[in-house]
Design a protein around this motif. Structure first.
Motif, PDB file in Angstrom:
ATOM      1  N   VAL A  21      -8.347   6.682  -0.703  1.00  0.00           N
ATOM      2  CA  VAL A  21      -7.866   6.160   0.568  1.00  0.00           C
ATOM      3  C   VAL A  21      -7.209   4.829   0.232  1.00  0.00           C
ATOM      4  O   VAL A  21      -7.836   3.949  -0.356  1.00  0.00           O
ATOM      5  N   VAL A  22      -5.933   4.718   0.569  1.00  0.00           N
ATOM      6  CA  VAL A  22      -5.166   3.502   0.309  1.00  0.00           C
ATOM      7  C   VAL A  22      -4.878   2.857   1.652  1.00  0.00           C
ATOM      8  O   VAL A  22      -4.356   3.505   2.561  1.00  0.00           O
ATOM      9  N   ALA A  23      -5.228   1.588   1.781  1.00  0.00           N
ATOM     10  CA  ALA A  23      -5.026   0.896   3.052  1.00  0.00           C
ATOM     11  C   ALA A  23      -4.514  -0.502   2.799  1.00  0.00           C
ATOM     12  O   ALA A  23      -4.714  -1.067   1.726  1.00  0.00           O
ATOM     13  N   GLY A  24      -3.858  -1.037   3.792  1.00  0.00           N
ATOM     14  CA  GLY A  24      -3.386  -2.404   3.671  1.00  0.00           C
ATOM     15  C   GLY A  24      -2.340  -2.738   4.706  1.00  0.00           C
ATOM     16  O   GLY A  24      -2.162  -2.042   5.702  1.00  0.00           O
ATOM     17  N   PHE A  25      -1.656  -3.825   4.426  1.00  0.00           N
ATOM     18  CA  PHE A  25      -0.602  -4.320   5.304  1.00  0.00           C
ATOM     19  C   PHE A  25       0.692  -4.277   4.515  1.00  0.00           C
ATOM     20  O   PHE A  25       0.804  -4.917   3.471  1.00  0.00           O
ATOM     21  N   ASP A  26       1.648  -3.492   4.994  1.00  0.00           N
ATOM     22  CA  ASP A  26       2.914  -3.302   4.279  1.00  0.00           C
ATOM     23  C   ASP A  26       3.775  -4.556   4.414  1.00  0.00           C
ATOM     24  O   ASP A  26       4.217  -4.887   5.514  1.00  0.00           O
ATOM     25  N   PRO A  27       4.015  -5.298   3.316  1.00  0.00           N
ATOM     26  CA  PRO A  27       4.794  -6.536   3.412  1.00  0.00           C
ATOM     27  C   PRO A  27       6.263  -6.289   3.754  1.00  0.00           C
ATOM     28  O   PRO A  27       6.929  -7.163   4.297  1.00  0.00           O
ATOM     29  N   ASN A  74       7.722  -3.767   5.919  1.00  0.00           N
ATOM     30  CA  ASN A  74       7.993  -3.555   7.342  1.00  0.00           C
ATOM     31  C   ASN A  74       6.996  -4.248   8.264  1.00  0.00           C
ATOM     32  O   ASN A  74       7.010  -4.047   9.465  1.00  0.00           O
ATOM     33  N   LYS A  75       6.094  -5.038   7.682  1.00  0.00           N
ATOM     34  CA  LYS A  75       5.136  -5.853   8.446  1.00  0.00           C
ATOM     35  C   LYS A  75       4.250  -5.017   9.376  1.00  0.00           C
ATOM     36  O   LYS A  75       3.969  -5.407  10.501  1.00  0.00           O
ATOM     37  N   LYS A  76       3.808  -3.853   8.879  1.00  0.00           N
ATOM     38  CA  LYS A  76       2.948  -2.975   9.662  1.00  0.00           C
ATOM     39  C   LYS A  76       1.748  -2.553   8.829  1.00  0.00           C
ATOM     40  O   LYS A  76       1.835  -2.474   7.606  1.00  0.00           O
ATOM     41  N   PRO A  77       0.628  -2.232   9.499  1.00  0.00           N
ATOM     42  CA  PRO A  77      -0.528  -1.719   8.762  1.00  0.00           C
ATOM     43  C   PRO A  77      -0.236  -0.332   8.197  1.00  0.00           C
ATOM     44  O   PRO A  77       0.582   0.417   8.737  1.00  0.00           O
ATOM     45  N   PHE A  78      -0.932  -0.005   7.120  1.00  0.00           N
ATOM     46  CA  PHE A  78      -0.748   1.288   6.462  1.00  0.00           C
ATOM     47  C   PHE A  78      -2.102   1.834   6.058  1.00  0.00           C
ATOM     48  O   PHE A  78      -2.965   1.094   5.579  1.00  0.00           O
ATOM     49  N   ILE A  79      -2.295   3.127   6.248  1.00  0.00           N
ATOM     50  CA  ILE A  79      -3.478   3.798   5.711  1.00  0.00           C
ATOM     51  C   ILE A  79      -3.081   5.226   5.351  1.00  0.00           C
ATOM     52  O   ILE A  79      -2.388   5.906   6.110  1.00  0.00           O
ATOM     53  N   PRO A 135       0.807  -1.227   0.000  1.00  0.00           N
ATOM     54  CA  PRO A 135       0.000   0.000   0.000  1.00  0.00           C
ATOM     55  C   PRO A 135       0.835   1.269   0.000  1.00  0.00           C
ATOM     56  O   PRO A 135       0.444   2.274  -0.592  1.00  0.00           O
ATOM     57  N   ARG A 136       2.001   1.250   0.615  1.00  0.00           N
ATOM     58  CA  ARG A 136       2.864   2.435   0.650  1.00  0.00           C
ATOM     59  C   ARG A 136       3.317   2.822  -0.758  1.00  0.00           C
ATOM     60  O   ARG A 136       3.319   4.001  -1.127  1.00  0.00           O
ATOM     61  N   GLU A 137       3.666   1.836  -1.579  1.00  0.00           N
ATOM     62  CA  GLU A 137       4.102   2.115  -2.948  1.00  0.00           C
ATOM     63  C   GLU A 137       2.953   2.659  -3.802  1.00  0.00           C
ATOM     64  O   GLU A 137       3.145   3.608  -4.568  1.00  0.00           O
ATOM     65  N   TYR A 138       1.773   2.056  -3.667  1.00  0.00           N
ATOM     66  CA  TYR A 138       0.630   2.536  -4.450  1.00  0.00           C
ATOM     67  C   TYR A 138       0.189   3.925  -3.984  1.00  0.00           C
ATOM     68  O   TYR A 138      -0.213   4.761  -4.798  1.00  0.00           O
ATOM     69  N   HIS A 139       0.264   4.188  -2.697  1.00  0.00           N
ATOM     70  CA  HIS A 139      -0.065   5.505  -2.155  1.00  0.00           C
ATOM     71  C   HIS A 139       0.868   6.566  -2.741  1.00  0.00           C
ATOM     72  O   HIS A 139       0.430   7.619  -3.208  1.00  0.00           O
ATOM     73  N   SER A 140       2.148   6.283  -2.748  1.00  0.00           N
ATOM     74  CA  SER A 140       3.140   7.207  -3.291  1.00  0.00           C
ATOM     75  C   SER A 140       2.919   7.416  -4.790  1.00  0.00           C
ATOM     76  O   SER A 140       2.980   8.546  -5.298  1.00  0.00           O
ATOM     77  N   TRP A 141       2.658   6.342  -5.517  1.00  0.00           N
ATOM     78  CA  TRP A 141       2.422   6.426  -6.957  1.00  0.00           C
ATOM     79  C   TRP A 141       1.207   7.308  -7.263  1.00  0.00           C
ATOM     80  O   TRP A 141       1.260   8.168  -8.146  1.00  0.00           O
ATOM     81  N   LEU A 142       0.101   7.096  -6.529  1.00  0.00           N
ATOM     82  CA  LEU A 142      -1.104   7.905  -6.743  1.00  0.00           C
ATOM     83  C   LEU A 142      -0.826   9.387  -6.483  1.00  0.00           C
ATOM     84  O   LEU A 142      -1.273  10.249  -7.249  1.00  0.00           O
ATOM     85  N   ALA A 143      -0.086   9.679  -5.427  1.00  0.00           N
ATOM     86  CA  ALA A 143       0.230  11.076  -5.111  1.00  0.00           C
ATOM     87  C   ALA A 143       1.014  11.725  -6.252  1.00  0.00           C
ATOM     88  O   ALA A 143       0.736  12.864  -6.643  1.00  0.00           O
ATOM     89  N   ARG A 144       1.990  10.993  -6.809  1.00  0.00           N
ATOM     90  CA  ARG A 144       2.804  11.542  -7.893  1.00  0.00           C
ATOM     91  C   ARG A 144       1.984  11.746  -9.166  1.00  0.00           C
ATOM     92  O   ARG A 144       2.102  12.767  -9.836  1.00  0.00           O
ATOM     93  N   ILE A 145       1.143  10.783  -9.499  1.00  0.00           N
ATOM     94  CA  ILE A 145       0.326  10.887 -10.717  1.00  0.00           C
ATOM     95  C   ILE A 145      -0.677  12.036 -10.595  1.00  0.00           C
ATOM     96  O   ILE A 145      -0.820  12.847 -11.519  1.00  0.00           O
ATOM     97  N   LEU A 146      -1.377  12.117  -9.462  1.00  0.00           N
ATOM     98  CA  LEU A 146      -2.383  13.169  -9.295  1.00  0.00           C
ATOM     99  C   LEU A 146      -1.736  14.556  -9.258  1.00  0.00           C
ATOM    100  O   LEU A 146      -2.280  15.520  -9.806  1.00  0.00           O
ATOM    101  N   TYR A 147      -0.565  14.670  -8.632  1.00  0.00           N
ATOM    102  CA  TYR A 147       0.148  15.953  -8.616  1.00  0.00           C
ATOM    103  C   TYR A 147       0.601  16.329 -10.035  1.00  0.00           C
ATOM    104  O   TYR A 147       0.452  17.476 -10.464  1.00  0.00           O
ATOM    105  N   HIS A 148       1.118  15.358 -10.765  1.00  0.00           N
ATOM    106  CA  HIS A 148       1.568  15.610 -12.137  1.00  0.00           C
ATOM    107  C   HIS A 148       0.405  16.074 -13.015  1.00  0.00           C
ATOM    108  O   HIS A 148       0.540  17.040 -13.785  1.00  0.00           O
ATOM    109  N   ARG A 149      -0.724  15.394 -12.922  1.00  0.00           N
ATOM    110  CA  ARG A 149      -1.882  15.776 -13.732  1.00  0.00           C
ATOM    111  C   ARG A 149      -2.375  17.172 -13.365  1.00  0.00           C
ATOM    112  O   ARG A 149      -2.801  17.945 -14.223  1.00  0.00           O
ATOM    113  N   ARG A 150      -2.308  17.510 -12.081  1.00  0.00           N
ATOM    114  CA  ARG A 150      -2.722  18.850 -11.657  1.00  0.00           C
ATOM    115  C   ARG A 150      -1.810  19.910 -12.255  1.00  0.00           C
ATOM    116  O   ARG A 150      -2.272  20.930 -12.772  1.00  0.00           O
TER     117      ARG A 150
END
Length: 179
Positions: free
Chosen positions: A70-76, A78-83, A44-59
């Motif tokens: 809202v991106v959520a999940g379990f980060d494989p 560092n083995k921690k939840p992410f939101i 989820p951390r990678e997809y969250h970062s990717w979405l931020a970059r794409i949306l900022y670029h388009r803006r």
């Protein structure tokens, strides 16, 4: 709520065509990653970062996508939840409680007040249902039919078609004191 992979779930509000455009790209990227079979899985951390970059670029190009994620999940890694949250402007943040739409204004204080890092999964689900019930009562265009995704180290559970029980009966304080 869209399941991108075993570790990542994405919820979107705003223009659905724009949301679906980005979700389709994420799903194709996940398929390509799994075909490589090299042991790497995006979380989820990678997809969250990717979405931020794409949306900022388009803006910045003057062609924004009118959607919020809202991106959520379990980060494989560092083995921690992410939101995390990403706006249509590319503004993003990570926080234990996030919300979009009307819940970002009216429901987030409730979620922050109820949040406890040691709470059980069932308690967290009940708190989210309470918050969504409050939002349903305040937004006449919404539905009491919801989806919930629960992701941890062991499972990815998607609960479809949960109906919120909502009581619209109002009792005035004067009537309570007369009885």
């Amino acid at each position: 709520v869209y399941q991108i992979n075993r570790y990542t779930s994405v919820a979107a509000t705003g223009e659905q065509a724009d949301s679906r455009f980005l979700i389709d790209i994420m799903l194709a990227d996940d398929r390509e990653t799994s075909i490589r079979d090299d042991g790497h899985v995006k979380g989820p951390r990678e997809y969250h970062s990717w979405l931020a970059r794409i949306l900022y670029h388009r803006r910045t190009k003057g062609n924004p996508l009118w959607t919020y994620f809202v991106v959520a999940g379990f980060d494989p890694g560092n083995k921690k939840p992410f939101i995390g949250y990403v706006s249509m402007l590319g503004v993003s943040y990570e926080c234990p409680t996030v919300a979009s739409g009307i819940a970002g204004y009216a429901g987030l204080p409730f979620l922050r007040d109820q949040y406890d890092p040691t709470m059980k999964k069932e308690t967290a689900i009940d708190i989210v249902k309470q918050c969504l019930t409050l939002m349903y009562k305040r937004d006449c265009r919404s539905s009491n039919l919801i989806q919930l995704a629960v992701i941890d180290a062991k499972d990815y559970l998607l609960y479809d078609n949960i109906t919120l029980e909502v009581d619209f009966e109002l009792e005035l304080e004067e009537e309570k004191t007369r009885d």
